[in-house]
Motif scaffolding. Structure first.
Motif, PDB file in Angstrom:
ATOM      1  N   LEU A   1       0.815  -1.212   0.000  1.00 30.18           N
ATOM      2  CA  LEU A   1       0.000   0.000   0.000  1.00 30.18           C
ATOM      3  C   LEU A   1       0.850   1.265   0.000  1.00 30.18           C
ATOM      4  O   LEU A   1       0.421   2.309  -0.508  1.00 30.18           O
ATOM      5  CB  LEU A   1      -0.937  -0.007   1.209  1.00 30.18           C
ATOM      6  N   GLN A   2       2.027   1.210   0.549  1.00 31.56           N
ATOM      7  CA  GLN A   2       2.922   2.375   0.490  1.00 31.56           C
ATOM      8  C   GLN A   2       3.340   2.653  -0.950  1.00 31.56           C
ATOM      9  O   GLN A   2       3.360   3.816  -1.390  1.00 31.56           O
ATOM     10  CB  GLN A   2       4.146   2.129   1.376  1.00 31.56           C
ATOM     11  N   ASP A   3       3.653   1.601  -1.679  1.00 31.23           N
ATOM     12  CA  ASP A   3       3.975   1.764  -3.094  1.00 31.23           C
ATOM     13  C   ASP A   3       2.755   2.221  -3.880  1.00 31.23           C
ATOM     14  O   ASP A   3       2.867   3.013  -4.836  1.00 31.23           O
ATOM     15  CB  ASP A   3       4.500   0.437  -3.639  1.00 31.23           C
ATOM     16  N   PHE A   4       1.581   1.732  -3.494  1.00 24.90           N
ATOM     17  CA  PHE A   4       0.352   2.162  -4.155  1.00 24.90           C
ATOM     18  C   PHE A   4       0.118   3.663  -3.962  1.00 24.90           C
ATOM     19  O   PHE A   4      -0.244   4.375  -4.912  1.00 24.90           O
ATOM     20  CB  PHE A   4      -0.812   1.351  -3.588  1.00 24.90           C
ATOM     21  N   GLU A   5       0.326   4.178  -2.762  1.00 25.01           N
ATOM     22  CA  GLU A   5       0.170   5.617  -2.520  1.00 25.01           C
ATOM     23  C   GLU A   5       1.202   6.433  -3.304  1.00 25.01           C
ATOM     24  O   GLU A   5       0.903   7.526  -3.807  1.00 25.01           O
ATOM     25  CB  GLU A   5       0.295   5.911  -1.024  1.00 25.01           C
ATOM     26  N   ARG A   6       2.396   5.906  -3.419  1.00 25.53           N
ATOM     27  CA  ARG A   6       3.429   6.616  -4.186  1.00 25.53           C
ATOM     28  C   ARG A   6       3.035   6.733  -5.657  1.00 25.53           C
ATOM     29  O   ARG A   6       3.191   7.789  -6.269  1.00 25.53           O
ATOM     30  CB  ARG A   6       4.770   5.894  -4.045  1.00 25.53           C
ATOM     31  N   GLN A   7       2.497   5.652  -6.242  1.00 19.45           N
ATOM     32  CA  GLN A   7       2.099   5.710  -7.644  1.00 19.45           C
ATOM     33  C   GLN A   7       0.870   6.594  -7.860  1.00 19.45           C
ATOM     34  O   GLN A   7       0.736   7.218  -8.925  1.00 19.45           O
ATOM     35  CB  GLN A   7       1.811   4.291  -8.172  1.00 19.45           C
ATOM     36  N   LEU A   8      -0.015   6.662  -6.877  1.00 15.05           N
ATOM     37  CA  LEU A   8      -1.159   7.553  -6.988  1.00 15.05           C
ATOM     38  C   LEU A   8      -0.741   9.011  -7.114  1.00 15.05           C
ATOM     39  O   LEU A   8      -1.392   9.797  -7.814  1.00 15.05           O
ATOM     40  CB  LEU A   8      -2.080   7.398  -5.779  1.00 15.05           C
ATOM     41  N   ASN A   9       0.348   9.379  -6.452  1.00 16.30           N
ATOM     42  CA  ASN A   9       0.778  10.776  -6.398  1.00 16.30           C
ATOM     43  C   ASN A   9       2.069  11.025  -7.158  1.00 16.30           C
ATOM     44  O   ASN A   9       2.712  12.067  -6.955  1.00 16.30           O
ATOM     45  CB  ASN A   9       0.968  11.188  -4.928  1.00 16.30           C
TER      46      ASN A   9
ATOM     47  N   VAL B   1      -3.235  20.026  -8.066  1.00 15.52           N
ATOM     48  CA  VAL B   1      -3.853  18.706  -7.909  1.00 15.52           C
ATOM     49  C   VAL B   1      -3.683  18.242  -6.469  1.00 15.52           C
ATOM     50  O   VAL B   1      -2.597  18.346  -5.879  1.00 15.52           O
ATOM     51  CB  VAL B   1      -3.226  17.708  -8.899  1.00 15.52           C
ATOM     52  N   ASP B   2      -4.780  17.744  -5.906  1.00 11.65           N
ATOM     53  CA  ASP B   2      -4.774  17.347  -4.498  1.00 11.65           C
ATOM     54  C   ASP B   2      -3.918  16.106  -4.273  1.00 11.65           C
ATOM     55  O   ASP B   2      -3.872  15.200  -5.117  1.00 11.65           O
ATOM     56  CB  ASP B   2      -6.204  17.064  -4.018  1.00 11.65           C
ATOM     57  N   TYR B   3      -3.286  16.064  -3.099  1.00 13.06           N
ATOM     58  CA  TYR B   3      -2.558  14.862  -2.701  1.00 13.06           C
ATOM     59  C   TYR B   3      -3.563  13.826  -2.217  1.00 13.06           C
ATOM     60  O   TYR B   3      -4.508  14.128  -1.490  1.00 13.06           O
ATOM     61  CB  TYR B   3      -1.557  15.185  -1.587  1.00 13.06           C
ATOM     62  N   LEU B   4      -3.363  12.557  -2.655  1.00  9.21           N
ATOM     63  CA  LEU B   4      -4.247  11.469  -2.273  1.00  9.21           C
ATOM     64  C   LEU B   4      -3.536  10.572  -1.269  1.00  9.21           C
ATOM     65  O   LEU B   4      -2.509   9.967  -1.588  1.00  9.21           O
ATOM     66  CB  LEU B   4      -4.660  10.653  -3.512  1.00  9.21           C
ATOM     67  N   ARG B   5      -4.092  10.510  -0.079  1.00  3.22           N
ATOM     68  CA  ARG B   5      -3.497   9.640   0.937  1.00  3.22           C
ATOM     69  C   ARG B   5      -4.299   8.351   1.042  1.00  3.22           C
ATOM     70  O   ARG B   5      -5.481   8.276   0.665  1.00  3.22           O
ATOM     71  CB  ARG B   5      -3.424  10.336   2.289  1.00  3.22           C
ATOM     72  N   VAL B   6      -3.645   7.295   1.576  1.00  2.00           N
ATOM     73  CA  VAL B   6      -4.228   5.962   1.665  1.00  2.00           C
ATOM     74  C   VAL B   6      -4.234   5.522   3.121  1.00  2.00           C
ATOM     75  O   VAL B   6      -3.196   5.597   3.811  1.00  2.00           O
ATOM     76  CB  VAL B   6      -3.441   4.957   0.804  1.00  2.00           C
TER      77      VAL B   6
ATOM     78  N   ARG C   1      -0.005  -5.458  10.036  1.00  2.00           N
ATOM     79  CA  ARG C   1      -0.390  -4.159  10.563  1.00  2.00           C
ATOM     80  C   ARG C   1      -1.020  -3.337   9.449  1.00  2.00           C
ATOM     81  O   ARG C   1      -0.411  -3.149   8.379  1.00  2.00           O
ATOM     82  CB  ARG C   1       0.821  -3.416  11.135  1.00  2.00           C
ATOM     83  N   PRO C   2      -2.217  -2.836   9.645  1.00  2.00           N
ATOM     84  CA  PRO C   2      -2.872  -2.026   8.608  1.00  2.00           C
ATOM     85  C   PRO C   2      -2.049  -0.775   8.307  1.00  2.00           C
ATOM     86  O   PRO C   2      -1.409  -0.183   9.180  1.00  2.00           O
ATOM     87  CB  PRO C   2      -4.227  -1.691   9.214  1.00  2.00           C
ATOM     88  N   TYR C   3      -2.120  -0.405   7.040  1.00  2.00           N
ATOM     89  CA  TYR C   3      -1.364   0.764   6.591  1.00  2.00           C
ATOM     90  C   TYR C   3      -2.164   2.035   6.873  1.00  2.00           C
ATOM     91  O   TYR C   3      -3.378   2.100   6.626  1.00  2.00           O
ATOM     92  CB  TYR C   3      -1.062   0.650   5.097  1.00  2.00           C
ATOM     93  N   TYR C   4      -1.447   3.029   7.359  1.00  2.00           N
ATOM     94  CA  TYR C   4      -2.051   4.334   7.607  1.00  2.00           C
ATOM     95  C   TYR C   4      -1.023   5.385   7.179  1.00  2.00           C
ATOM     96  O   TYR C   4       0.091   5.429   7.702  1.00  2.00           O
ATOM     97  CB  TYR C   4      -2.393   4.513   9.094  1.00  2.00           C
ATOM     98  N   SER C   5      -1.440   6.247   6.208  1.00  2.00           N
ATOM     99  CA  SER C   5      -0.518   7.217   5.639  1.00  2.00           C
ATOM    100  C   SER C   5      -0.065   8.221   6.705  1.00  2.00           C
ATOM    101  O   SER C   5      -0.870   8.689   7.524  1.00  2.00           O
ATOM    102  CB  SER C   5      -1.185   7.954   4.473  1.00  2.00           C
TER     103      SER C   5
END
Length: 377
Positions: free
Chosen positions: A53-61, A78-83, A158-162
Motif C-alpha cells: 500500500l505504500q507503493d500504491f500511494e506513491r504511484q497515486l501521487n 492537484v490534491d494529494y491522495l493519501r491511503v 499491521r494495517p497501513y495508515y498514511s
C-alpha cells in the motif's frame, strides 16, 4: 486633486476587475464534473501493479504518472491522495482520501479486498457516492496475481495508515496544475493500453462484501461534502444514477452525433455527385454539340471543297476538249502536209526520170555522133 483621486480609484478598480476576470478564467478552465478527473480503472490497475500500500500511494501521487487530476479545494493544484486501511478478519478496506486542508479530507474511492472460505480473492473498486453516484463499482480481473495480495494475509499484519497530511508530503512529490479533461483522458488511455492492457475491468452495481460496508460506515471522511452538500453527483446529474450511466449517455450522444454527421455527409455527397454528374453531362453534351457543329461545318466545308474541285475538274475535263481540238488540228494539218507531200513526191521522180531520159538521150546522141564520126573517119 479630487480628479486625480477619482482617476486613481477608477484605474485601480479596472485593474482589480481585470485580475478577477483572469482568475475566473483560470478557475473555470477546470471541468465542473468532478468524476471526470479520476478514472477508477487506472486506480485498480496501479493497485494490482503495486508491491504494497505504500507503493500504491506513491504511484497515486507520482508527478510523472499523473494518475489524478482532482482539485477539490480549487487552489489550482492537484490534491494529494493519501491511503488508509482498516482490516477485519479476512477483509481489507483501503480508503483513498483527498487532502484538502489541515485535518480536512474527502473520501474519493475505496478498494475492498476479501478472501472467501475457498481462498478466492474478491476485489472491488467502489467510487464515493457523493462524487460518482450510487453503486459505481469496478471489478478488476488481473492477468497475473498482484504482488500486493501476498502482503495482506501474513501473521502479525499491521494495517497501513498514511503519515502524510496537509503541507507534509514525501520528497518525490510536488504539486502540478490540473489540465483539461481531454488531456487527462488521453493520459489515462495511454496508461491502460500500454502498461495494463492484459487486465480487464468489469462494471457491477452491487457490493459483495457486507463486512467492508460495515467497516466503512465508521471510517468515512466527507469534509468537502459537508462544505458543498448541494454539489453531489445526484444534484449535478439528475437524469442518471451514477458515472457509468453518464458515460453511456455520453457515448450514445456522441454516436448519434457521429451518425448525424455521417448521414448529412452521405446526403451531401449524392447532391455533390449529382451536381457533378449534371455538370459533367452538360460539359460532355456541350462538346458533343460543338463537335457535331464542327463536324457538320467541316463536312459542309469539305463538301464545298470537294464540289469546287469537282467543278474545276469538270472545267479541266472541258479544257480537255480544247486540248483535243488542239491535238486534232495539228493532226489535220499534219495529214494535209503528208497528203501534200505524198501528192508532190510522185511528180518529183517523174521529173527525175524525164531528165534522166533526156540525159540518157543526149548521151545516146552523143555516143551515136561519136560513133558515126569514128566511122566516118
Amino acid at each position: 486633486m479630487k480628479t486625480q483621486i477619482l482617476l486613481l480609484t477608477l484605474m485601480t478598480s479596472v485593474f482589480v476587475s481585470q485580475m478577477q476576470g483572469q482568475n475566473r478564467t483560470i478557475v473555470s478552465a477546470t471541468n465542473s464534473e468532478i468524476s471526470d478527473n479520476l478514472d477508477l480503472r487506472v486506480v485498480a490497475s496501479i493497485f494490482g501493479d503495486s508491491r504494497n500500500l505504500q507503493d500504491f500511494e506513491r504511484q497515486l501521487n507520482d508527478p510523472k504518472l499523473q494518475i489524478s487530476n482532482l482539485d477539490l479545494n480549487n487552489d489550482y493544484e492537484v490534491d494529494y491522495l493519501r491511503v488508509i486501511e482498516s482490516v477485519e478478519n479476512r477483509t481489507h478496506l483501503v480508503i483513498i482520501q483527498s487532502v484538502l486542508d489541515r485535518d480536512l479530507y474527502q473520501d474519493v474511492a475505496t478498494i475492498e479486498v476479501e478472501k472467501d472460505r475457498y481462498n478466492q480473492v474478491q476485489i472491488q473498486v467502489v467510487g464515493n457516492a457523493y462524487m460518482y453516484g450510487d453503486n459505481y463499482i469496478y471489478e478488476p480481473v488481473y492477468y497475473r496475481t498482484p504482488l500486493i495480495y501476498a502482503s495482506f494475509w501474513v501473521n502479525n499484519y499491521r494495517p497501513y495508515y498514511s503519515s502524510w497530511s496537509w503541507n507534509i508530503y514525501p520528497s518525490y512529490y510536488y504539486a502540478w496544475n490540473p489540465y483539461p479533461v481531454f488531456r487527462y483522458r488521453h493520459n489515462v488511455n495511454n496508461c491502460l493500453n500500454n502498461y495494463y492492457s492484459y487486465n480487464s475491468y468489469n462494471y457491477v452495481n452491487h457490493r459483495r462484501s457486507s463486512v467492508a460496508v460495515g467497516i466503512y460506515s465508521s471510517r468515512r471522511s466527507n469534509g468537502y461534502e459537508r462544505q458543498y452538500p448541494n454539489y453531489s453527483f445526484a444534484r449535478r446529474n439528475t437524469t442518471v444514477n451514477n458515472r457509468y450511466e453518464l458515460d453511456q449517455k455520453r457515448n450514445n450522444r456522441n454516436n448519434s452525433y457521429s451518425q448525424n454527421r455521417t448521414q448529412s455527409q452521405r446526403v451531401a455527397t449524392p447532391q455533390r455527385t449529382e451536381s457533378n454528374r449534371n455538370y459533367s453531362q452538360n460539359r460532355t453534351e456541350a462538346p458533343r454539340v460543338t463537335t457535331q457543329q464542327r463536324t457538320e461545318s467541316n463536312r459542309n466545308y469539305s463538301q464545298n471543297r470537294t464540289e469546287a474541285p469537282r467543278v474545276t475538274t469538270q472545267q479541266r475535263t472541258e479544257s480537255r476538249n480544247y486540248s483535243q481540238n488542239r491535238t486534232e488540228t495539228p493532226r489535220v494539218v499534219s495529214q494535209q502536209r503528208v497528203e501534200n507531200q505524198r501528192a508532190n513526191t510522185p511528180q518529183r521522180p517523174e521529173v527525175r526520170n524525164e531528165n534522166s531520159s533526156r540525159n540518157s538521150g543526149s548521151n545516146n546522141a552523143n555516143t551515136n555522133s561519136r560513133s558515126n564520126g569514128r566511122r566516118s573517119s
